[in-house]
Enzyme design. Structure first.
Site, PDB file in Angstrom:
ATOM      1  N   LYS A   1       0.805  -1.159  -0.028  1.00 37.94           N
ATOM      2  CA  LYS A   1       0.197   0.018  -0.008  1.00 37.94           C
ATOM      3  C   LYS A   1       0.778   1.295  -0.088  1.00 37.94           C
ATOM      4  O   LYS A   1       0.578   2.248  -0.593  1.00 37.94           O
ATOM      5  CB  LYS A   1      -0.977   0.068   1.139  1.00 37.94           C
ATOM      6  CG  LYS A   1      -1.750   1.177   1.292  1.00 37.94           C
ATOM      7  CD  LYS A   1      -2.837   1.053   2.382  1.00 37.94           C
ATOM      8  CE  LYS A   1      -3.892   2.048   2.223  1.00 37.94           C
ATOM      9  NZ  LYS A   1      -5.103   2.294   3.051  1.00 37.94           N
TER      10      LYS A   1
ATOM     11  N   ASP B   1      -1.301  14.838  32.142  1.00 30.20           N
ATOM     12  CA  ASP B   1      -1.330  14.728  33.697  1.00 30.20           C
ATOM     13  C   ASP B   1      -0.622  13.479  33.967  1.00 30.20           C
ATOM     14  O   ASP B   1      -0.058  12.884  33.066  1.00 30.20           O
ATOM     15  CB  ASP B   1      -2.642  14.765  34.249  1.00 30.20           C
ATOM     16  CG  ASP B   1      -3.583  13.734  33.657  1.00 30.20           C
ATOM     17  OD1 ASP B   1      -3.044  12.805  32.772  1.00 30.20           O
ATOM     18  OD2 ASP B   1      -4.981  13.682  33.484  1.00 30.20           O
TER      19      ASP B   1
ATOM     20  N   ASP C   1      -9.031   6.698  27.116  1.00 24.05           N
ATOM     21  CA  ASP C   1      -8.390   7.983  26.594  1.00 24.05           C
ATOM     22  C   ASP C   1      -7.308   7.703  25.551  1.00 24.05           C
ATOM     23  O   ASP C   1      -6.520   6.957  25.687  1.00 24.05           O
ATOM     24  CB  ASP C   1      -7.911   8.670  27.854  1.00 24.05           C
ATOM     25  CG  ASP C   1      -8.997   9.159  28.701  1.00 24.05           C
ATOM     26  OD1 ASP C   1      -9.347  10.315  28.603  1.00 24.05           O
ATOM     27  OD2 ASP C   1      -9.325   8.506  29.515  1.00 24.05           O
TER      28      ASP C   1
ATOM     29  N   ASP D   1      -2.764   2.932  23.893  1.00 20.64           N
ATOM     30  CA  ASP D   1      -1.807   3.859  23.507  1.00 20.64           C
ATOM     31  C   ASP D   1      -0.617   4.186  24.270  1.00 20.64           C
ATOM     32  O   ASP D   1       0.192   5.081  23.825  1.00 20.64           O
ATOM     33  CB  ASP D   1      -2.630   5.534  23.122  1.00 20.64           C
ATOM     34  CG  ASP D   1      -3.142   6.076  24.362  1.00 20.64           C
ATOM     35  OD1 ASP D   1      -2.569   7.128  24.800  1.00 20.64           O
ATOM     36  OD2 ASP D   1      -3.561   5.570  25.270  1.00 20.64           O
TER      37      ASP D   1
ATOM     38  N   LYS E   1      -2.561  -2.530  34.995  1.00 17.02           N
ATOM     39  CA  LYS E   1      -3.385  -2.901  33.938  1.00 17.02           C
ATOM     40  C   LYS E   1      -2.942  -4.452  33.500  1.00 17.02           C
ATOM     41  O   LYS E   1      -4.115  -5.259  33.308  1.00 17.02           O
ATOM     42  CB  LYS E   1      -3.256  -2.114  32.474  1.00 17.02           C
ATOM     43  CG  LYS E   1      -4.078  -0.927  32.564  1.00 17.02           C
ATOM     44  CD  LYS E   1      -4.239  -0.326  31.512  1.00 17.02           C
ATOM     45  CE  LYS E   1      -5.073   1.169  31.547  1.00 17.02           C
ATOM     46  NZ  LYS E   1      -5.172   1.623  30.169  1.00 17.02           N
TER      47      LYS E   1
ATOM     48  N   ASP F   1      -7.813   0.058  26.289  1.00 14.14           N
ATOM     49  CA  ASP F   1      -7.617   1.539  27.189  1.00 14.14           C
ATOM     50  C   ASP F   1      -8.781   2.579  26.839  1.00 14.14           C
ATOM     51  O   ASP F   1      -9.434   2.194  25.822  1.00 14.14           O
ATOM     52  CB  ASP F   1      -6.220   2.031  26.782  1.00 14.14           C
ATOM     53  CG  ASP F   1      -6.045   3.542  27.494  1.00 14.14           C
ATOM     54  OD1 ASP F   1      -6.587   3.485  28.558  1.00 14.14           O
ATOM     55  OD2 ASP F   1      -5.318   4.436  26.888  1.00 14.14           O
TER      56      ASP F   1
END
Length: 444
Positions: free
Chosen positions: A132, A363, A172, A394, A371, A170
């Protein structure tokens, strides 16, 4: 979707539950004993506590290792001619690491490399991406960090031929922009479709104690979509939310609202951390954050919760006010500095309880629990093997809270919700003969 093969275990005996022996790292006891031993559990703790300058932006060791290999081929002007031989050598190293993660050649070259729970077809992934974007035809721009990240994502997706039993996210920057609520109908449709075939969980650092309504508000549009498409067939029962990294568990009911799962149903899968240890972690972190605010003159405040503590700007930046002062923003490097200081102090105090100190971009938060523990709880609760669990997030640098999941799950590293959609689209169509993996470059 019909061809997506999802296998389940009928009996708990089908999955060995690891050693019953207690050790300081027993919170990492996994569902299949033959993959992870006590030394490897200890290794996770050591890497969770690692602090160094190398954890700054785009410093993932495996990706940088591959970037340098591809770049050397590019500089010597032979990438088009020799790429197949090089990819074959890389794939052989990956297979060796799959079978022997503690003593593989790859482990000696990259000491912080995660565990591979599937064989990664890097050759096929590279050629798919190259078809691609034609990397091998470029003359002046060598392969980049993000391109290699996408190629590794493709390799991981292509390795999922046996299907998945658990897909975790996740929140955010993975499902919605940082600080926003879920509001993407296309992404909701993909998650809803996959929910009919597998368990899905959102494992988030957001910590609202056992207040299901606050999590409900963040995910309201996703749950509304479930109410239309996942109630009649009962697939809503496959949806979970793990809050505070690994501290609060919620499920979806037939009204498409979240409710707190009673602790006696899942707490025995979690390492017990006494009140004094929790307070010690939070006190150490608070002292470090107070010093950071003073040293750097930050316009920031400390927020302390039941099992977490954070450093947040006094004011969140507005996208609409052009001339607004930005001095309340905390520099990324300052947040990294704070993370390293906190980890250093926790290590000095010889605390072995699971924790996570991570840079959220705007923050910083320190959580008791992480996790990896959150995923392991879900794997044990649902009797799922690690090779049948995939986490999308991310924050996979050492200072990110997704990093520990590399040791207990397959992983896909995305940079925004658009990339998440591309990954889900590929997973949905994986077993279709005409399947072409969705390749989404970062700036599209």
């Amino acid at each position: 979707m019909k061809n997506l093969d999802i296998n389940t275990f009928d009996n708990i005996e089908d999955i060995p539950l690891g050693s019953s022996e207690q050790d300081p790292y027993d919170f990492f006891t996994l569902s299949d004993r033959n993959v992870m031993n006590s030394d490897m559990k200890k290794n996770i703790v050591q890497w969770n506590s690692r602090y160094s300058y190398n954890q700054l932006k785009n410093k993932d060791s495996l990706i940088m290792f591959l970037v340098e290999i591809f770049r050397s081929l590019f500089v010597s002007n032979c990438i088009d001619k020799n790429i197949d031989n090089v990819l074959l050598s890389i794939e052989e190293m990956f297979i060796d690491h799959y079978y022997n993660p503690q003593h593989s050649r790859l482990k000696y070259l990259i000491d912080d490399v995660g565990i591979f729970f599937t064989k990664l077809p890097i050759t096929k992934a590279f050629h798919t991406y190259n078809k691609k974007y034609r990397i091998t035809k470029r003359l002046y721009a060598p392969p980049t960090f993000n391109e290699v990240r996408h190629i590794l994502n493709l390799a991981q997706i292509l390795s999922l031929e046996e299907g998945l039993d658990l897909l975790t996210f996740d929140a955010d920057e993975t499902l919605y922009p940082d600080g926003h609520d879920f509001n993407d109908e296309v992404l909701a449709s993909y998650i809803s479709c996959l929910l009919k075939k597998m368990n899905i969980a959102i494992v988030t650092a957001a910590s609202y104690n056992n207040d299901a309504e606050k999590y409900q508000k963040r995910l309201e549009n996703l749950l509304k979509y479930f109410s239309k498409h996942n109630i009649k067939d009962g697939s809503y029962k496959n949806f979970y939310v793990m809050g505070g990294e690994s501290n609060y568990l919620f499920k979806c009911n037939e009204e498409a609202t979240l409710y707190s799962v009673p602790e006696n149903e899942w707490r025995h899968y979690k390492k017990f951390v006494d009140y004094d240890t929790v307070q010690e972690i939070l006190n150490i972190s608070e002292k470090c954050l107070e010093k950071v605010i003073k040293d750097f003159g930050l316009c920031a405040q400390i927020q302390r919760k039941e099992k977490s503590i954070g450093l947040v700007p006094n004011k969140i930046p507005s996208l609409n006010i052009k001339n607004e002062q930005k001095n309340y923003m905390i520099k990324y490097e300052v947040l990294e500095e704070a993370v390293i200081r906190i980890k250093k102090e926790i290590i000095k105090n010889k605390i072995t309880a699971p924790y996570c100190a991570f840079n959220g971009g705007q923050d910083l938060w320190v959580d008791v629990g992480n996790k990896a523990e959150g995923l392991l709880i879900l794997q044990k609760l649902l009797k799922i093997q690690k090779k049948k669990c995939c986490h999308i997030g991310d924050q996979f640098l050492h200072s990110g809270n997704d990093f520990p999941t590399r040791f207990c799950s397959l992983t896909l590293w995305v940079s925004n919700p658009q990339e998440t959609k591309a990954c889900l689209k590929s997973i949905m169509h994986l077993n279709i003969k005409s399947f072409i993996p969705e390749v989404l470059y970062e700036n599209q």
